[in-house]
Motif scaffolding. Structure first.
Motif, short mmCIF file in Angstrom:
data_model
loop_
_atom_site.label_atom_id
_atom_site.label_comp_id
_atom_site.label_asym_id
_atom_site.label_seq_id
_atom_site.Cartn_x
_atom_site.Cartn_y
_atom_site.Cartn_z
N ILE A 194 0.84 -1.22 0.00
CA ILE A 194 0.00 0.00 0.00
C ILE A 194 0.87 1.26 0.00
N PHE A 195 2.15 1.08 0.41
CA PHE A 195 3.06 2.25 0.40
C PHE A 195 3.50 2.56 -1.03
N SER A 196 3.16 1.66 -1.93
CA SER A 196 3.46 1.86 -3.34
C SER A 196 2.19 2.18 -4.13
N LEU A 197 1.15 1.39 -3.91
CA LEU A 197 -0.05 1.51 -4.76
C LEU A 197 -1.27 2.10 -4.03
N GLU A 198 -1.19 2.22 -2.74
CA GLU A 198 -2.23 2.77 -1.85
C GLU A 198 -3.50 1.93 -1.74
N LYS A 199 -4.14 1.63 -2.90
CA LYS A 199 -5.39 0.84 -2.83
C LYS A 199 -5.21 -0.42 -3.68
N ILE A 200 -5.27 -1.58 -3.05
CA ILE A 200 -5.00 -2.83 -3.77
C ILE A 200 -6.04 -3.91 -3.42
N TYR A 201 -6.19 -4.85 -4.35
CA TYR A 201 -7.08 -5.98 -4.08
C TYR A 201 -6.54 -7.22 -4.79
N THR A 202 -7.08 -8.36 -4.40
CA THR A 202 -6.73 -9.62 -5.06
C THR A 202 -7.88 -10.58 -4.98
N ILE A 203 -7.89 -11.58 -5.84
CA ILE A 203 -8.73 -12.78 -5.60
C ILE A 203 -7.78 -13.95 -5.78
N SER A 204 -7.58 -14.70 -4.72
CA SER A 204 -6.54 -15.71 -4.74
C SER A 204 -6.93 -16.86 -3.80
N PRO A 205 -6.35 -18.05 -4.00
CA PRO A 205 -6.67 -19.13 -3.04
C PRO A 205 -6.04 -18.87 -1.68
N SER A 206 -6.77 -19.19 -0.63
CA SER A 206 -6.22 -19.21 0.73
C SER A 206 -6.40 -20.62 1.27
N PHE A 207 -5.56 -20.95 2.24
CA PHE A 207 -5.54 -22.33 2.75
C PHE A 207 -5.67 -22.32 4.26
N ARG A 208 -6.54 -23.14 4.77
CA ARG A 208 -6.71 -23.25 6.22
C ARG A 208 -6.82 -24.72 6.59
N ALA A 209 -5.94 -25.15 7.49
CA ALA A 209 -6.01 -26.55 7.94
C ALA A 209 -7.13 -26.66 8.97
N GLU A 210 -8.35 -26.52 8.51
CA GLU A 210 -9.52 -26.54 9.39
C GLU A 210 -9.84 -27.98 9.77
N ARG A 211 -9.85 -28.24 11.06
CA ARG A 211 -10.19 -29.60 11.48
C ARG A 211 -11.70 -29.75 11.68
N SER A 212 -12.39 -28.61 11.59
CA SER A 212 -13.83 -28.66 11.84
C SER A 212 -14.57 -29.15 10.60
N TYR A 221 -9.85 -22.24 -0.23
CA TYR A 221 -10.97 -21.41 -0.70
C TYR A 221 -10.42 -20.19 -1.41
N TRP A 222 -11.29 -19.51 -2.16
CA TRP A 222 -10.88 -18.31 -2.89
C TRP A 222 -11.20 -17.10 -2.04
N HIS A 223 -10.20 -16.25 -1.92
CA HIS A 223 -10.26 -15.16 -0.96
C HIS A 223 -10.12 -13.84 -1.74
N ALA A 224 -11.15 -13.02 -1.65
CA ALA A 224 -11.07 -11.68 -2.26
C ALA A 224 -10.68 -10.72 -1.15
N GLU A 225 -9.50 -10.11 -1.28
CA GLU A 225 -9.02 -9.26 -0.19
C GLU A 225 -8.67 -7.86 -0.70
N MET A 226 -8.82 -6.91 0.17
CA MET A 226 -8.43 -5.54 -0.19
C MET A 226 -7.64 -4.92 0.95
N GLU A 227 -6.83 -3.95 0.60
CA GLU A 227 -6.06 -3.21 1.62
C GLU A 227 -5.97 -1.78 1.12
N MET A 228 -6.18 -0.82 2.02
CA MET A 228 -6.05 0.57 1.55
C MET A 228 -5.35 1.47 2.56
N ALA A 229 -4.50 2.33 2.00
CA ALA A 229 -3.80 3.32 2.83
C ALA A 229 -4.75 4.45 3.19
#
Ligand code: 4AD
Length: 433
Positions: A194-212, A221-229
């Motif tokens: 964010i110190f370079s682009l300020e407002k960013i997003y992605t859609i990418s796989p995330s992994f969780r060793a969920e025992r439940s 799962y596919w994770h849509a994430e955003m981060e903003m300065a």
């Protein structure tokens, strides 16, 4: 000249005259003189009629056509109220492209059988509807973020730090090194950008060793994430609300037929587009649970699934619960300046008991506090040096969130289990086919 094939939908749009179409045999029935084949492609299905008098030589092949045979054909299309999709093709010419063996998928098979045969079940009308809606949701997420000035940015999947708790990390044997995990989130590698682009997003796989073993947890799962300065906590919530409204609007505009296939009433989804989401603090949520649901939760305990479900049953739009106790949330969430016992973190809970769809927060930008929180949570700050540098060189207020794409698909499609929201689900017990 190569044959010009129309999709079944476009052929029906044309409505009359000669058409060439191609697809797979969805159903077949017939007599000694006539064969009715319902042909399926990605756009629709249509009834096709073969008359024996036109195909005496090929009749044996036609008579033995099996479900899922792939076939091309040319014929006359016309309206026919008796046909399942209102149109019928009188076949003049056809070619079998790929024969089909005895297809193992039929009606009333167990969910486990269908999961074992997922590669075939993807062809079902139901999975087709879900996969089309899924495609629209991915497109809508990209559209939304780009329309409000976010850059698409990518973080690594092999990571050397955790952000969401050690218990759900998937360790990887990385050339003999053991401190490598699959990404739980892009976050710690997104904040530096964010110190370079300020407002960013992605859609990418995330992994969780969920025992439940629950109806809403996948290990991949596919994770849509955003981060903003420069964000405020309110802006993070506003972005999440606008994103969900945009996604919902796109599905409602484009998927009337698919929602019908899934027996999902669009009226249940419309309030999410039309009405503001409900926002309440964790502390107020406990009061609502006590007064309206007769459920007592001790202050400081995280909300359990049952409590989230009872809370969301009271509303027809998502509920954004904010200001959770610091102890139950991740180390990177900033303390509320008015009350250091709680953090500026939020969970978006979907209506109709579909559970948490977004988790987000304003981030702790004070270096010393961040280090102390890491230590409190049993982590060695030395491993996070690259991340801590974000707080050393021009730190700014910032925040972000993550949306579980299969979670929102589950809710929008009204699915009982998240496994149907993804082509090849991965859970604790299932990693094949
Ligand atoms: O609440 P979570 O753990 O938040 C994060 O990972 C943050 N780092 C996101 C961020 O601020 N950039 O996960 C975010 C969302 C959840 O709200 C849920 O929708 C989804 O990810 N999620 C899962 N979806 C399917 N299966 C699982 N096991 C999931 N775990 C989380």
């Amino acid at each position: 000249m190569p044959q010009k094939y129309l999709s079944i939908q476009d052929a029906m749009q044309q409505g009359s005259g000669t058409v060439s179409i191609r697809g797979w045999v969805h159903r077949e029935r017939g007599s000694n003189k006539l064969k009715f084949v319902v042909l399926r492609d990605s756009s629709n299905t249509i009834q096709c009629v073969f008359e024996r008098s036109n195909f005496e030589k090929e009749w044996d092949d036609i008579d033995h056509l099996q479900v899922e045979t792939s076939i091309t054909m040319t014929g006359e299309i016309k309206k026919d109220a008796r046909a399942p999709s209102g149109y019928e093709v009188q076949v003049k010419k056809f070619e079998i492209i790929g024969k089909s063996e005895n297809y193992p998928i039929s009606k009333d098979l167990s969910p486990e059988f269908l999961l074992d045969n997922r590669h075939l079940w993807l062809r079902s009308t139901r999975m087709q509807a879900i996969l089309k809606i899924r495609s629209t949701i991915f497109a809508a997420i990209h559209e939304y973020f780009r329309s409000v000035g976010f850059y698409e940015y990518h973080s690594p999947i092999f990571q050397a730090v955790q952000a969401e708790g050690g218990s759900t990390l998937f360790h990887v044997d990385y050339f003999g090194k053991k401190d490598v995990f699959l990404a739980q989130t892009w976050q710690l590698y997104a904040e530096p950008a964010i110190f370079s682009l300020e407002k960013i997003y992605t859609i990418s796989p995330s992994f969780r060793a969920e025992r439940s073993k629950t109806s809403r947890h996948l290990t991949e799962y596919w994770h849509a994430e955003m981060e903003m300065a420069w964000s405020t906590f309110k802006e993070i919530q506003d972005q999440g609300e606008s994103l969900i409204k945009h996604v919902m609007k796109k599905v409602l505009e484009n998927h009337e037929k698919d929602l019908k296939v899934l027996e999902r009433d669009p009226a249940k989804l419309l309030p999410t587009v039309k009405k503001p989401f409900v926002r309440m603090t964790y502390t107020d949520a406990l009061k609502v649970l006590k007064d309206k649901c007769k459920i007592r939760v001790q202050w400081g305990k995280d909300l359990r699934t049952i409590e989230e479900e009872e809370l969301t049953k009271l509303y027809d739009v998502p509920v954004i619960v904010t200001h959770y106790p610091k102890k139950v949330k991740a180390f990177y969430m900033v303390e509320d300046p008015k009350n250091p016992e709680v953090v500026e973190g939020c969970d978006f809970l979907a209506p109709e008991s579909h559970g948490e769809i977004i988790g987000g927060s304003q981030r702790e930008h004070d270096l010393e506090k961040l280090k102390a929180r890491l230590v409190e949570q049993g982590e060695d700050p030395k491993n996070y040096e690259f991340y801590l540098d974000t707080r050393r060189y021009g730190s700014v207020p910032h925040g972000g969130f993550g949306l579980g794409v299969e979670r929102i698909i589950k809710w929008i499609c009204g699915l009982d289990n998240i496994k149907d929201a993804i082509p090849f689900p991965r859970t604790m017990e299932r990693y094949k086919p």
